[in-house]
Design an enzyme around this catalytic site. Structure first.
Site, PDB file in Angstrom:
ATOM      1  N   SER A   1       0.820  -1.218   0.000  1.00 18.14           N
ATOM      2  CA  SER A   1       0.000   0.000   0.000  1.00 18.14           C
ATOM      3  C   SER A   1       0.853   1.267   0.000  1.00 18.14           C
ATOM      4  O   SER A   1       2.018   1.253   0.427  1.00 18.14           O
ATOM      5  CB  SER A   1      -0.909  -0.004   1.226  1.00 18.14           C
ATOM      6  OG  SER A   1      -0.113   0.056   2.384  1.00 18.14           O
TER       7      SER A   1
ATOM      8  N   ALA B   1       0.404   3.789   1.949  1.00 20.26           N
ATOM      9  CA  ALA B   1       0.665   4.217   3.336  1.00 20.26           C
ATOM     10  C   ALA B   1       1.923   3.538   3.865  1.00 20.26           C
ATOM     11  O   ALA B   1       2.809   4.201   4.446  1.00 20.26           O
ATOM     12  CB  ALA B   1      -0.546   3.877   4.204  1.00 20.26           C
ATOM     13  N   THR B   2       2.043   2.237   3.651  1.00 23.66           N
ATOM     14  CA  THR B   2       3.232   1.528   4.129  1.00 23.66           C
ATOM     15  C   THR B   2       4.452   1.950   3.319  1.00 23.66           C
ATOM     16  O   THR B   2       5.548   2.118   3.872  1.00 23.66           O
ATOM     17  CB  THR B   2       3.021   0.000   4.038  1.00 23.66           C
ATOM     18  OG1 THR B   2       1.814  -0.334   4.716  1.00 23.66           O
ATOM     19  CG2 THR B   2       4.171  -0.762   4.674  1.00 23.66           C
ATOM     20  N   GLY B   3       4.280   2.147   2.035  1.00 22.82           N
ATOM     21  CA  GLY B   3       5.396   2.560   1.172  1.00 22.82           C
ATOM     22  C   GLY B   3       6.032   3.858   1.650  1.00 22.82           C
ATOM     23  O   GLY B   3       7.254   4.010   1.638  1.00 22.82           O
TER      24      GLY B   3
ATOM     25  N   GLU C   1       6.564  -0.456  -5.306  1.00 27.63           N
ATOM     26  CA  GLU C   1       5.400  -0.676  -6.188  1.00 27.63           C
ATOM     27  C   GLU C   1       4.163  -0.547  -5.314  1.00 27.63           C
ATOM     28  O   GLU C   1       3.832  -1.461  -4.556  1.00 27.63           O
ATOM     29  CB  GLU C   1       5.467  -2.063  -6.827  1.00 27.63           C
ATOM     30  CG  GLU C   1       6.626  -2.269  -7.774  1.00 27.63           C
ATOM     31  CD  GLU C   1       6.485  -1.507  -9.085  1.00 27.63           C
ATOM     32  OE1 GLU C   1       5.470  -0.794  -9.272  1.00 27.63           O
ATOM     33  OE2 GLU C   1       7.391  -1.604  -9.917  1.00 27.63           O
TER      34      GLU C   1
ATOM     35  N   CYS D   1      -3.103  -4.550  -8.124  1.00 26.51           N
ATOM     36  CA  CYS D   1      -2.650  -3.152  -8.100  1.00 26.51           C
ATOM     37  C   CYS D   1      -3.082  -2.434  -9.361  1.00 26.51           C
ATOM     38  O   CYS D   1      -3.654  -1.356  -9.307  1.00 26.51           O
ATOM     39  CB  CYS D   1      -1.147  -3.097  -7.920  1.00 26.51           C
ATOM     40  SG  CYS D   1      -0.259  -4.096  -9.106  1.00 26.51           S
TER      41      CYS D   1
HETATM   42  P1  NAD Z   1       0.365  -3.453   3.091  1.00 25.86           P
HETATM   43  O1  NAD Z   1       1.099  -2.202   2.796  1.00 25.86           O
HETATM   44  O2  NAD Z   1      -0.650  -3.443   4.169  1.00 25.86           O
HETATM   45  O3  NAD Z   1       1.383  -4.626   3.465  1.00 25.86           O
HETATM   46  C1  NAD Z   1       2.407  -5.037   2.592  1.00 25.86           C
HETATM   47  C2  NAD Z   1       3.574  -5.604   3.365  1.00 25.86           C
HETATM   48  O4  NAD Z   1       4.173  -4.584   4.168  1.00 25.86           O
HETATM   49  C3  NAD Z   1       3.218  -6.734   4.321  1.00 25.86           C
HETATM   50  O5  NAD Z   1       4.216  -7.734   4.192  1.00 25.86           O
HETATM   51  C4  NAD Z   1       3.299  -6.075   5.685  1.00 25.86           C
HETATM   52  O6  NAD Z   1       3.624  -6.984   6.724  1.00 25.86           O
HETATM   53  C5  NAD Z   1       4.437  -5.086   5.466  1.00 25.86           C
HETATM   54  N1  NAD Z   1       4.472  -3.956   6.406  1.00 25.86           N
HETATM   55  C6  NAD Z   1       3.455  -3.428   7.132  1.00 25.86           C
HETATM   56  N2  NAD Z   1       3.891  -2.348   7.837  1.00 25.86           N
HETATM   57  C7  NAD Z   1       5.199  -2.186   7.526  1.00 25.86           C
HETATM   58  C8  NAD Z   1       6.198  -1.232   7.885  1.00 25.86           C
HETATM   59  N3  NAD Z   1       5.931  -0.218   8.718  1.00 25.86           N
HETATM   60  N4  NAD Z   1       7.438  -1.353   7.365  1.00 25.86           N
HETATM   61  C9  NAD Z   1       7.723  -2.340   6.488  1.00 25.86           C
HETATM   62  N5  NAD Z   1       6.823  -3.277   6.104  1.00 25.86           N
HETATM   63  C10 NAD Z   1       5.573  -3.200   6.616  1.00 25.86           C
HETATM   64  O7  NAD Z   1      -0.282  -3.886   1.683  1.00 25.86           O
HETATM   65  P2  NAD Z   1      -1.265  -5.104   1.390  1.00 25.86           P
HETATM   66  O8  NAD Z   1      -2.597  -4.784   2.008  1.00 25.86           O
HETATM   67  O9  NAD Z   1      -0.593  -6.388   1.715  1.00 25.86           O
HETATM   68  O10 NAD Z   1      -1.396  -5.032  -0.205  1.00 25.86           O
HETATM   69  C11 NAD Z   1      -2.371  -4.287  -0.850  1.00 25.86           C
HETATM   70  C12 NAD Z   1      -1.774  -3.025  -1.451  1.00 25.86           C
HETATM   71  O11 NAD Z   1      -0.655  -3.353  -2.268  1.00 25.86           O
HETATM   72  C13 NAD Z   1      -2.724  -2.285  -2.376  1.00 25.86           C
HETATM   73  O12 NAD Z   1      -2.654  -0.906  -2.132  1.00 25.86           O
HETATM   74  C14 NAD Z   1      -2.182  -2.577  -3.774  1.00 25.86           C
HETATM   75  O13 NAD Z   1      -2.520  -1.631  -4.753  1.00 25.86           O
HETATM   76  C15 NAD Z   1      -0.725  -2.675  -3.513  1.00 25.86           C
HETATM   77  N6  NAD Z   1      -0.052  -3.453  -4.564  1.00 25.86           N
HETATM   78  C16 NAD Z   1       0.743  -2.807  -5.465  1.00 25.86           C
HETATM   79  C17 NAD Z   1       1.353  -3.508  -6.497  1.00 25.86           C
HETATM   80  C18 NAD Z   1       2.232  -2.818  -7.510  1.00 25.86           C
HETATM   81  O14 NAD Z   1       2.954  -3.496  -8.228  1.00 25.86           O
HETATM   82  N7  NAD Z   1       2.223  -1.501  -7.594  1.00 25.86           N
HETATM   83  C19 NAD Z   1       1.143  -4.889  -6.614  1.00 25.86           C
HETATM   84  C20 NAD Z   1       0.327  -5.516  -5.674  1.00 25.86           C
HETATM   85  C21 NAD Z   1      -0.254  -4.793  -4.648  1.00 25.86           C
END
Ligand code: NAD
Length: 471
Positions: A222, A224-226, A243, A277
């Site tokens: 997501s 937010a996490t990115g 991504e 995504c």
């Molecule tokens: P998320 O951001 O909630 O979690 C993703 C990962 O980040 C998990 O492994 C989680 O444990 C980890 N994480 C959580 N907090 C963290 C922190 N503070 N520091 C480091 N890592 C942390 O995302 P999600 O709900 O698993 O996935 C859905 C999102 O991903 C959607 O927004 C989607 O659009 C996006 N996505 C993007 C792509 C792309 O290629 N652009 C592909 C697939 C999904």
């Protein structure tokens, strides 16, 4: 139930505690994942750092061969991996589901294994010779989401190891099992410590993103996490490929044949039950064809069977987890009274749901920018449709969003479609299709959808630093 193990230094490592991974179709336990402590992560990073010293010095040919062997391993275990993936992720075995994802992992691995990073001569004359070399970065930390736990792991790991890095992978806590098994299989062909896998809660992420022995983070998840990861990595100047989320717009021009595009529109939006995504998350349709496009799309969508992924006839599965189910429910509840619900939208309340996070494919017409379902990423099976009269308005509204991952234009006049496409602010734009990524074309987001690209030569180079040699 036998718990899965961490994979560190080529070994299966048990943990004191495990956590339950739920099958989203039944809400029953699909498997037990190891709950890593910080010390396990430290072990994984240390072992990857040691393995890097030898792996970076292997020939490119040897690393290419290792990647081809990984492709073969995945192919040999394809059905086992697909069944496990359906059990924990929920996606159907068939359609664009688990078997397709595992097949994609094989194809992506094979293609990436054919790439190389030759030295480039920038100058060679009587004033001197200048060579550009690509060198691996070191230990790469890979942080994964839950929507494509195998394919995205492959997108992170294969270019990293091909270019001479070693990797520590952290899957999403929602879908750790298939990734653990995948990495166990990789370790049957790779030297110890080249690829390691540590599963646990979100707290492992910040340890990785701040760790001084990790040189690069590749993250898919997501926005937010990115943003947190980007900030956290600054202190150690990490290389980053991010991504992130998308809110892709599709624009339908007035010259389309609505019946002909209905199937493409449906899959553009509902692939992986909308949890993709680069899925189409808002659809702008010209007034001349608006009602016909709505009708044909709904007609097609009604034919798609939703069910438990193990049912061979299911084409769409449940939403992967309760948190996401509630996000989709809230966005639809907000949108329904503002628009016209063409199908779906009538979700049983959580307390009365029988079992599984099933959400009916939902299409809501007559919405507009400013409505939450249009402005925010739903990441689920709910598509808003917006009417437009002037193409410039549609383009402006499509671009009026902080995300810029993908977009699409639908029209018979390809030149006009390309003209509109060129005005869209997104990393990928498709004509008369949506979301069709491929391993030889760089993929990434603009604006707040990310930094950098994956796939192809450009994606591979992101796993390297350059060194220029002047002689
Ligand atoms: P998320 O951001 O909630 O979690 C993703 C990962 O980040 C998990 O492994 C989680 O444990 C980890 N994480 C959580 N907090 C963290 C922190 N503070 N520091 C480091 N890592 C942390 O995302 P999600 O709900 O698993 O996935 C859905 C999102 O991903 C959607 O927004 C989607 O659009 C996006 N996505 C993007 C792509 C792309 O290629 N652009 C592909 C697939 C999904």
């Amino acid at each position: 139930m036998e718990p899965f193990r961490l994979i560190i230094d080529g070994k299966r490592v048990p943990t004191k505690q495990c956590f339950e991974v739920l099958n989203p179709a039944t809400e029953k336990v699909a498997g037990l994942a190891p709950l890593a402590e910080a010390s396990h992560l430290e072990d994984a990073i240390r072992t990857a750092k040691v393995a890097f010293k030898a792996w970076r010095d292997e020939t490119e040919r040897k690393r290419q061969t290792a990647c081809r062997k990984i492709a073969q391993k995945i192919e040999d275990h394809a059905e086992e991996l697909a069944q496990l993936l359906t059990a924990e992720q929920g996606k159907p075995l068939n359609g664009l589901g688990s078997r397709w994802e595992i097949g994609g992992a094989v194809a992506w691995t094979q293609y990436t294994a054919s790439l190389s990073l030759p030295m480039k001569v920038l100058q060679d004359n009587n004033e001197g010779r200048v060579e550009l070399h690509r060198k691996p970065i070191g230990v790469v930390g890979s942080i994964l989401p839950w929507n494509f736990p195998v394919l995205i792991a492959i997108w992170h790991i294969i270019p990293a190891v091909l270019s001479g890095n070693t990797v520590v992978v952290k899957p999403s806590p929602y879908t750790p099992l298939t990734t653990l098994r995948l990495i166990e299989l990789m370790n049957e062909v790779l030297p110890r410590g080249v690829v390691n896998c540590v599963t646990g809660d979100d707290g492992l992420g910040p340890i990785m993103t701040s760790h001084s022995d990790i040189g690069k983070i590749v993250f898919t998840g997501s926005c937010a996490t990115g943003k947190k990861i980007y900030a956290c990595g600054a202190e150690t100047m990490k290389r980053m490929t991010l991504e992130l989320g998308g809110n892709d717009a599709g624009i339908v021009l007035p010259d389309v044949d609505p019946k002909q595009i209905a199937e493409g529109l449906f899959w553009g939006a509902f692939i992986n039950t909308g949890q993709t995504c680069a899925a189409m998350k808002r659809l702008y349709v010209h007034d001349d064809v608006y009602e016909d496009v709505c009708e044909e799309l709904v007609k097609f969508a009604r034919k798609m069977p939703v069910g438990n992924g193990t049912d061979e006839d299911a084409i769409l599965g449940p939403v992967q987890n309760l948190r996401q189910f509630e996000i989709v429910s809230a966005l639809v509840a907000d949108a329904a009274p503002k628009g016209r619900v063409l199908m779906g939208g009538d979700v049983p309340r959580h307390s009365t749901r029988k079992s599984g996070y099933f959400y009916p494919p939902t299409i809501i017409a007559d919405l507009d920018n400013g409505d939450r379902l249009v402005d925010e990423e739903q990441f689920g099976p709910a598509l808003p449709i917006i009417r437009y009269r002037e193409i410039e308005d549609a383009i402006e509204k499509a671009n009026d969003n902080p995300n810029g991952l993908g977009g699409s234009v639908w029209g018979r006049d390809i030149n006009e479609a390309k003209r509109v496409a060129s005005k869209m602010e997104c990393g990928s734009v498709w004509i008369n299709k949506h979301g069709m990524i491929q391993p030889n074309a760089p993929f990434g987001g603009v604006k707040q959808s990310g930094i950098g690209v994956e796939f192809g030569q450009e994606g591979l180079e992101e796993y390297t630093d350059t060194q220029v040699v002047f002689s």
